[in-house]
Scaffold this motif. Structure first.
Motif, mmCIF file in Angstrom:
data_model
loop_
_atom_site.group_PDB
_atom_site.id
_atom_site.type_symbol
_atom_site.label_atom_id
_atom_site.label_comp_id
_atom_site.label_asym_id
_atom_site.label_seq_id
_atom_site.Cartn_x
_atom_site.Cartn_y
_atom_site.Cartn_z
ATOM 1 N N ARG A 106 0.867 -1.355 -0.012
ATOM 2 C CA ARG A 106 -0.308 -0.189 -0.131
ATOM 3 C C ARG A 106 1.395 1.469 -0.027
ATOM 4 O O ARG A 106 0.076 2.549 -0.474
ATOM 5 C CB ARG A 106 -0.648 0.110 1.161
ATOM 6 C CG ARG A 106 -0.211 -0.012 2.732
ATOM 7 C CD ARG A 106 -1.655 -0.626 3.716
ATOM 8 N NE ARG A 106 -0.900 0.272 4.341
ATOM 9 C CZ ARG A 106 -0.597 -0.946 6.269
ATOM 10 N NH1 ARG A 106 -0.338 -2.076 5.410
ATOM 11 N NH2 ARG A 106 -0.295 -0.720 7.092
ATOM 12 N N TYR A 107 1.901 1.089 0.348
ATOM 13 C CA TYR A 107 3.396 2.321 -0.130
ATOM 14 C C TYR A 107 3.289 1.782 -0.857
ATOM 15 O O TYR A 107 3.182 4.282 -1.359
ATOM 16 C CB TYR A 107 4.411 2.102 1.059
ATOM 17 C CG TYR A 107 4.117 2.188 2.473
ATOM 18 C CD1 TYR A 107 2.583 2.320 3.182
ATOM 19 C CD2 TYR A 107 4.902 1.822 3.696
ATOM 20 C CE1 TYR A 107 2.804 2.339 4.788
ATOM 21 C CE2 TYR A 107 4.809 1.288 4.735
ATOM 22 C CZ TYR A 107 3.407 1.983 5.510
ATOM 23 O OH TYR A 107 4.240 1.760 6.739
ATOM 24 N N TYR A 166 1.572 1.760 -3.658
ATOM 25 C CA TYR A 166 0.320 2.171 -4.621
ATOM 26 C C TYR A 166 0.156 2.962 -3.750
ATOM 27 O O TYR A 166 0.180 4.503 -4.913
ATOM 28 C CB TYR A 166 -0.882 1.740 -4.055
ATOM 29 C CG TYR A 166 -0.866 -0.438 -4.895
ATOM 30 C CD1 TYR A 166 0.068 -0.618 -6.186
ATOM 31 C CD2 TYR A 166 -1.212 -1.047 -4.084
ATOM 32 C CE1 TYR A 166 0.421 -1.236 -6.427
ATOM 33 C CE2 TYR A 166 -0.937 -2.548 -4.635
ATOM 34 C CZ TYR A 166 -0.060 -2.765 -5.712
ATOM 35 O OH TYR A 166 0.007 -3.730 -5.873
ATOM 36 N N GLY A 167 0.603 3.693 -2.898
ATOM 37 C CA GLY A 167 0.241 5.470 -2.368
ATOM 38 C C GLY A 167 0.822 6.268 -3.138
ATOM 39 O O GLY A 167 0.617 7.415 -3.572
ATOM 40 N N ALA A 168 2.441 5.340 -3.392
ATOM 41 C CA ALA A 168 3.915 6.744 -4.170
ATOM 42 C C ALA A 168 3.174 6.751 -5.151
ATOM 43 O O ALA A 168 3.421 8.123 -5.594
ATOM 44 C CB ALA A 168 4.894 6.120 -3.805
ATOM 45 N N LEU A 169 2.716 5.571 -6.040
ATOM 46 C CA LEU A 169 2.788 6.030 -7.091
ATOM 47 C C LEU A 169 1.278 6.432 -7.890
ATOM 48 O O LEU A 169 1.546 7.701 -8.794
ATOM 49 C CB LEU A 169 2.625 4.134 -8.172
ATOM 50 C CG LEU A 169 3.912 3.750 -8.012
ATOM 51 C CD1 LEU A 169 3.361 2.358 -8.306
ATOM 52 C CD2 LEU A 169 4.715 4.641 -8.912
ATOM 53 N N ALA A 170 0.228 6.585 -6.972
ATOM 54 C CA ALA A 170 -0.987 6.752 -7.047
ATOM 55 C C ALA A 170 -0.821 8.571 -6.932
ATOM 56 O O ALA A 170 -1.360 9.113 -7.226
ATOM 57 C CB ALA A 170 -2.026 6.197 -6.729
ATOM 58 N N LEU A 171 0.213 8.890 -5.957
ATOM 59 C CA LEU A 171 0.793 10.305 -5.781
ATOM 60 C C LEU A 171 1.030 11.268 -7.554
ATOM 61 O O LEU A 171 1.624 11.768 -7.155
ATOM 62 C CB LEU A 171 1.210 11.092 -4.783
ATOM 63 C CG LEU A 171 0.918 11.364 -3.444
ATOM 64 C CD1 LEU A 171 1.285 11.057 -2.344
ATOM 65 C CD2 LEU A 171 -0.938 12.230 -3.641
ATOM 66 N N GLY A 172 1.892 10.115 -8.266
ATOM 67 C CA GLY A 172 2.499 10.482 -9.379
ATOM 68 C C GLY A 172 4.218 10.469 -9.275
ATOM 69 O O GLY A 172 4.679 11.563 -9.467
ATOM 70 N N SER A 173 4.704 9.185 -8.357
ATOM 71 C CA SER A 173 5.780 9.548 -8.834
ATOM 72 C C SER A 173 6.266 8.116 -9.191
ATOM 73 O O SER A 173 5.898 7.626 -10.276
ATOM 74 C CB SER A 173 6.173 8.257 -7.036
ATOM 75 O OG SER A 173 5.891 8.594 -5.635
ATOM 76 N N VAL A 202 10.148 6.415 -0.657
ATOM 77 C CA VAL A 202 9.500 5.311 0.457
ATOM 78 C C VAL A 202 9.983 4.232 1.177
ATOM 79 O O VAL A 202 9.500 3.902 0.872
ATOM 80 C CB VAL A 202 8.056 5.183 0.125
ATOM 81 C CG1 VAL A 202 6.639 4.272 0.139
ATOM 82 C CG2 VAL A 202 6.633 6.694 -0.385
#
Lengths: 288, 261
Positions: free
Chosen positions: A173-174, A176-183, A192
């Motif tokens: 989930r870390y 996905y969270g980072a990628l979903a913020l545009g990383s 992360v």
């Protein structure tokens, strides 16, 4: 035997408890024995003269262990400096980048690397690395550089697989969270995943250090075994482990006590490493 | 129908999706209206989340997935070659089912996105962090402990932090994948209020298995259903009031009246 046989259940419990306590008993025996034998020397030789004495000459009763301690530390430091970055890159590749199939091949290779007897590493060191190091760096080829190179390959599996464990325990989930913020993938890894796995990676490196400092056979074969504080990296040195292995067969009296004291120092060092690893894990961010 | 008059954020055309050989979504065509809340409802495992993740291409991360069809975002097909997926995900933010704060401070969580996109100035970051936390109605609770670990927050606070983190990168759309399913009723209430506040400035698409939630907060509702051994299809789509009071399809009616699912 009926299913509810209580004495059988009790016997099973006792059996497994005994098996588990065997590890503790073994550990205690080693600690007690090495501590007892390893401190005998200090009745005759001052502890500080032992730890900081620069002359190791058993034949003339000089037991300054500093050259050996320095030898061990320098060779270990060299190995870790070479191996840690490489191992972490491999671990990142395995968990974050490689397709599963490729990762499995590489993991198998790493496991095989870990299973090779250390004498084989020493043998390869003598046959392959010593001539190369001699050509590139001068000197005899036996010494710090060669020993560090050999050790760096030997501890690669330790650091890699532990670091890989640390990275793969970072929850998705870390990511996905980072990628979903545009990383980008690299930003995700760097900002992360690596910070989240930091403690595990540090522990991996420390355990690699512990493995390196205790390694004996391969080091003994390529390190040169000259008990002098080195002035440059192409010089031969001796390590605590190599001297113990070489001398124990004929040493007697104070010499023998001194070897036990070296063993005692090694034991203390490795216990320190374990303590540090434990400390690193305590209060980990993940476990808030 | 007045759906047509409004501007669309997404126009999905004939979207088909396969996991390996298994077809999960079939021929989905839908317009997602700008500055409104669209709820995607349907029984568990019907592909709601899969559909949602098509909108910011998070499905790209799954091995063996294949997508056909077109998804226009602001007039451009996001599945065209040469789409900047990183930029897309900046513009289309996502909230996950499990609150997923990073294991770092509250401040760093919110500042994560802006830093990623090049903002370094401390004052500017302070401003963004405060502003985003205020919009996510979390500021009052955390303003005195911005440097504490985000993992020390409660589940509901963590989810609002996730929303603040998304708002900090100034997206145009926020996708929410069952954002309240791990939360207690009070926290759920706060998130729902927040959604209604946010829709003035953002397009929101929410996947939920909670029909009351869909009825309470959304303007439009889409009903997805995967009938036995079939891929999921869009059964019905319309204004939420109509879907819940006067569904056209018998299957929609059966679902919302609780006859299955």
């Amino acid at each position: 035997m009926t299913k509810g046989n209580k004495s059988f259940e009790k016997a099973i419990k006792l059996f497994f408890s005994l098996a588990a306590s065997a590890t503790i008993v073994g550990l205690l025996l080693i600690i007690v024995y090495i501590t007892k034998e390893g401190t005998l020397l200090f009745g005759k030789v001052n502890v500080f003269d032992f730890l900081f004495g620069k002359e190791w000459k058993p034949s003339s009763a000089r037991f300054g262990a500093l050259p050996l301690i320095v030898g061990s530390l320098v060779v270990t430091a060299g190995a870790v400096i070479l191996s840690a970055p490489l191992s972490i890159f491999v671990a990142i590749f395995l968990t974050e980048i490689a397709p599963k199939k490729v990762a499995n091949y590489i993991k198998t290779a790493i496991e095989l690397l870990a299973g090779i007897p250390s004498v084989i590493y020493g043998f390869m060191g003598i046959m392959v690395l010593v001539p190369m190091v001699r050509q590139v760096f001068g000197g005899s080829g036996l010494g710090i550089i060669t020993a560090s190179l050999v050790l760096s390959i030997m501890i690669l599996p330790t650091i890699t697989s532990l670091a890989e464990g640390a990275l793969s325990s970072v929850p998705d989930r870390y990511r996905y969270g980072a990628l979903a913020l545009g990383s980008t993938k690299w930003e995700m890894i760097y900002h992360v995943v690596l910070p989240a796995a930091k403690r595990g990676i540090i522990s991996a490196i420390i355990l690699g250090v512990g493995r390196a400092i205790g390694e004996t056979m391969a080091v003994l074969m390529v390190v040169g075994n000259v008990a002098k504080i080195p002035e440059s990296l192409n010089q031969p040195v001796a390590t605590m482990t190599s001297i113990i292995a070489l001398d124990i067969s004929y040493a007697s009296g104070l010499h023998k006590y001194a070897l036990f004291s070296l063993g005692f120092v090694l034991l203390l060092l490795s216990m320190c490493f374990i303590a540090i690893v434990r400390g690193v894990y305590k209060g980990s961010y993940e476990r808030v | 129908m007045n759906i047509k008059i409004k501007e669309n954020a997404f126009e999905v055309r004939n979207l088909n999706l396969w996991y390996g050989k298994h077809k999960a979504l079939e021929d989905i065509t839908i317009d997602i209206v700008k500055n409104a809340i669209t709820a995607i409802i349907g029984p568990s495992g019907c592909g709601k989340s899969t559909f949602l993740r098509c909108l910011n291409r998070m499905n790209d991360l799954i091995d063996g997935i294949r997508i056909e069809g077109k998804v226009y975002f602001e007039g451009k097909n996001i599945y065209d070659e040469g789409t900047d997926v990183v930029l897309l995900r900046k513009r289309v933010g996502m909230i996950f089912q499990q609150p997923n704060p990073f294991p770092m401070s509250i401040y760093d969580n919110v500042a994560f996105g802006p830093r990623l996109h090049g903002i370094r100035d401390r004052n500017r970051l302070d401003e963004i962090v405060k502003d985003s936390l205020e919009k996510a109605s979390l500021w009052k609770e955390v303003k005195n402990k911005l440097n504490e670990s985000a993992l020390s927050l409660s589940g509901g606070q963590q989810q609002r932090l996730a929303i603040a983190r998304v708002l900090a990168v100034e997206p145009e759309v926020i996708l929410m994948d069952e954002p309240c399913s791990a939360l207690d009723p009070a926290s759920t209430q706060r998130i729902e209020d927040l959604m209604v506040e946010l829709k003035a400035n953002y397009t929101i698409v929410i996947v939920t298995h909670n029909m009351q939630q869909a009825a309470r907060v959304s303007d439009f509702t889409a009903f997805l259903l995967a009938e036995e051994n079939e891929p999921a299809k869009l059964i019905e789509y319309g204004e939420t009031g109509q879907i819940f009071t006067n569904p056209k399809d018998i299957r929609t009616e059966n679902y919302i009246t609780g006859r299955f699912g």
